[in-house]
Design a protein around this motif. Structure first.
Motif, short mmCIF file in Angstrom:
data_model
loop_
_atom_site.label_atom_id
_atom_site.label_comp_id
_atom_site.label_asym_id
_atom_site.label_seq_id
_atom_site.Cartn_x
_atom_site.Cartn_y
_atom_site.Cartn_z
N LEU A 96 -66.01 38.90 55.72
CA LEU A 96 -64.86 38.00 55.73
C LEU A 96 -63.70 38.60 56.51
O LEU A 96 -62.99 37.90 57.25
CB LEU A 96 -64.42 37.68 54.30
CG LEU A 96 -65.45 36.94 53.44
CD1 LEU A 96 -64.90 36.69 52.04
CD2 LEU A 96 -65.87 35.62 54.08
N GLU A 97 -63.52 39.90 56.40
CA GLU A 97 -62.47 40.56 57.18
C GLU A 97 -62.81 40.54 58.66
O GLU A 97 -61.92 40.36 59.50
CB GLU A 97 -62.29 41.99 56.68
CG GLU A 97 -61.65 42.08 55.31
CD GLU A 97 -61.47 43.51 54.84
OE1 GLU A 97 -62.44 44.28 54.87
OE2 GLU A 97 -60.33 43.86 54.47
N ARG A 98 -64.08 40.72 58.99
CA ARG A 98 -64.49 40.66 60.40
C ARG A 98 -64.14 39.30 61.00
O ARG A 98 -63.73 39.22 62.17
CB ARG A 98 -65.99 40.91 60.52
CG ARG A 98 -66.51 40.91 61.97
CD ARG A 98 -68.02 40.92 62.04
NE ARG A 98 -68.62 39.65 61.65
CZ ARG A 98 -68.69 38.57 62.45
NH1 ARG A 98 -68.17 38.60 63.66
NH2 ARG A 98 -69.26 37.46 62.01
N GLN A 99 -64.29 38.26 60.20
CA GLN A 99 -64.00 36.91 60.68
C GLN A 99 -62.53 36.53 60.55
O GLN A 99 -62.13 35.43 60.92
CB GLN A 99 -64.86 35.89 59.92
CG GLN A 99 -66.36 36.06 60.13
CD GLN A 99 -67.15 34.91 59.54
OE1 GLN A 99 -66.73 33.75 59.60
NE2 GLN A 99 -68.32 35.21 58.98
N ASP A 100 -61.73 37.45 60.03
CA ASP A 100 -60.29 37.21 59.83
C ASP A 100 -60.06 35.97 58.97
O ASP A 100 -59.14 35.18 59.21
CB ASP A 100 -59.57 37.07 61.17
CG ASP A 100 -58.06 37.21 61.03
OD1 ASP A 100 -57.61 37.90 60.10
OD2 ASP A 100 -57.32 36.61 61.85
N ALA A 101 -60.90 35.80 57.96
CA ALA A 101 -60.76 34.67 57.04
C ALA A 101 -59.66 34.93 56.02
O ALA A 101 -59.29 36.08 55.75
CB ALA A 101 -62.09 34.44 56.32
N ALA A 102 -59.15 33.86 55.45
CA ALA A 102 -58.28 33.99 54.29
C ALA A 102 -59.17 34.22 53.08
O ALA A 102 -60.12 33.46 52.84
CB ALA A 102 -57.44 32.72 54.10
N ILE A 103 -58.88 35.28 52.31
CA ILE A 103 -59.71 35.66 51.17
C ILE A 103 -58.94 35.40 49.88
O ILE A 103 -57.93 36.04 49.61
CB ILE A 103 -60.12 37.14 51.26
CG1 ILE A 103 -60.85 37.43 52.58
CG2 ILE A 103 -61.00 37.53 50.07
CD1 ILE A 103 -61.16 38.90 52.80
N LEU A 104 -59.44 34.44 49.10
CA LEU A 104 -58.77 34.03 47.87
C LEU A 104 -59.67 34.33 46.67
O LEU A 104 -60.89 34.30 46.79
CB LEU A 104 -58.46 32.54 47.90
CG LEU A 104 -57.24 32.06 48.71
CD1 LEU A 104 -57.28 32.50 50.15
CD2 LEU A 104 -57.12 30.53 48.62
N VAL A 105 -59.05 34.59 45.54
CA VAL A 105 -59.78 34.87 44.30
C VAL A 105 -59.71 33.65 43.39
O VAL A 105 -58.64 33.34 42.84
CB VAL A 105 -59.21 36.10 43.57
CG1 VAL A 105 -59.93 36.32 42.24
CG2 VAL A 105 -59.32 37.34 44.44
N PRO A 106 -60.81 32.92 43.24
CA PRO A 106 -60.82 31.78 42.32
C PRO A 106 -61.04 32.24 40.88
O PRO A 106 -61.66 33.27 40.63
CB PRO A 106 -61.99 30.94 42.82
CG PRO A 106 -62.95 31.95 43.38
CD PRO A 106 -62.10 33.06 43.95
N HIS A 107 -60.52 31.47 39.94
CA HIS A 107 -60.70 31.69 38.49
C HIS A 107 -60.83 33.17 38.11
O HIS A 107 -61.87 33.61 37.62
CB HIS A 107 -61.90 30.90 37.96
CG HIS A 107 -63.13 30.94 38.84
ND1 HIS A 107 -63.91 32.07 39.01
CD2 HIS A 107 -63.71 29.98 39.59
CE1 HIS A 107 -64.91 31.80 39.81
NE2 HIS A 107 -64.82 30.55 40.18
N PRO A 108 -59.78 33.98 38.32
CA PRO A 108 -59.87 35.41 38.04
C PRO A 108 -60.17 35.71 36.58
O PRO A 108 -59.71 35.00 35.67
CB PRO A 108 -58.48 35.94 38.43
CG PRO A 108 -57.58 34.75 38.29
CD PRO A 108 -58.42 33.58 38.72
N ALA A 109 -60.98 36.74 36.36
CA ALA A 109 -61.30 37.25 35.02
C ALA A 109 -62.01 36.23 34.15
O ALA A 109 -62.02 36.35 32.92
CB ALA A 109 -60.04 37.76 34.32
N PHE A 110 -62.64 35.23 34.76
CA PHE A 110 -63.34 34.21 33.98
C PHE A 110 -64.82 34.58 33.85
O PHE A 110 -65.52 34.75 34.85
CB PHE A 110 -63.21 32.84 34.64
CG PHE A 110 -64.03 31.77 33.98
CD1 PHE A 110 -63.77 31.36 32.69
CD2 PHE A 110 -65.09 31.18 34.66
CE1 PHE A 110 -64.53 30.38 32.07
CE2 PHE A 110 -65.87 30.19 34.07
CZ PHE A 110 -65.58 29.80 32.77
N ALA A 111 -65.28 34.70 32.62
CA ALA A 111 -66.70 34.93 32.30
C ALA A 111 -67.25 36.09 33.13
O ALA A 111 -66.61 37.12 33.28
CB ALA A 111 -67.49 33.64 32.51
#
Length: 253
Positions: A96-111
């Protein structure tokens, strides 16, 4: 008075005529479309099909890193190349960093499907935003997510996480800037562009949230069994021919 800026439902799983109708009725300007187990070209084509002058649909991928028992999900916007599921977390982050994507964390700490607070802290410099409101989750789970983002001083985002069309537009992220293209949206998530996380309230909202949460049971039983045991050719399997062997050495199965 109409809300200024750009209202983005930052993560939906379903995209059809009803989804678009619902989004427009709710005043949403853009949807981030990231269905499970779909390759990027298919997602891009469907996003383009349902985008128009009134609603921008941004293609994205929720990448499943690790194995089924220890999954860590990452929501990626602005991808230029396909990325599979079920590769190591570090390999996914590097790609993802190689592609310069935006990296988001969905539903943190869930299950067992989400990054924990220590994991988010350890990779904070590589993460662009943390989801602090997800319609599918319970109140205490969203409160925990807000606390994580606050304590780690990371930008927030919110979404309906709609798996059902009627949930679309129940929550959104408002950016102060006017964002009219996919690149604008990706850049906004990658920077500290001012934003607010907003969600609807009232009995209807809580009903939709409860229905979405109940839908988790279906997702994680019969659908999962079918995918794990009955279908051997998942489009996002890292050994798929479209990945040309690039991820064979980091696949977890």
């Amino acid at each position: 008075m109409p809300e200024r800026g750009t209202r983005i439902d930052a993560h939906v799983k379903v995209l059809d005529e009803r989804t678009v109708e619902r989004a427009k009725a709710r005043g949403i300007d853009a949807l981030v479309y990231a269905p499970h187990f779909r390759r990027l070209p298919e997602i891009e084509a469907r996003a383009a099909r349902f985008s128009d002058d009134d609603l921008l649909v941004v293609p994205a991928r929720e990448v499943f890193t690790g194995d089924w028992r220890n999954r860590r999900h990452l929501l990626a916007l602005g991808l230029s190349d396909p990325i599979p599921d079920f590769i190591t977390f570090e390999a996914a982050m590097a790609e993802l960093e190689r592609q310069d994507a935006a990296i988001l964390v969905p539903h943190p700490a869930f299950a067992t499907v989400s990054l924990t607070q220590p994991e988010i802290d350890a990779h904070g410099a590589r993460i662009d935003a943390v989801e602090t409101y997800n319609t599918k989750l319970l109140a205490h789970q969203n409160q925990r997510a807000r606390r994580i983002a606050d304590e780690l001083d990371l930008p927030a985002f919110g979404s309906s996480y709609a798996h059902l069309s009627r949930t679309t537009g129940e929550a959104w992220t408002v950016f102060d800037d006017d964002l009219s293209t996919e690149a604008d949206v990706v850049d906004a998530f990658k920077t500290d562009t001012p934003r607010r996380v907003v969600h609807r309230s009232g009995a209807g909202h809580h009903l939709y949230a409860a229905i979405e949460f109940a839908h988790l049971g279906y997702e994680n039983t019969w659908k999962r069994l079918d995918r794990e045991l009955l279908s051997g050719e998942d489009p996002t399997n890292p050994y798929g021919v479209f990945y040309e062997g690039r991820f064979d050495d980091v696949a977890v199965y």
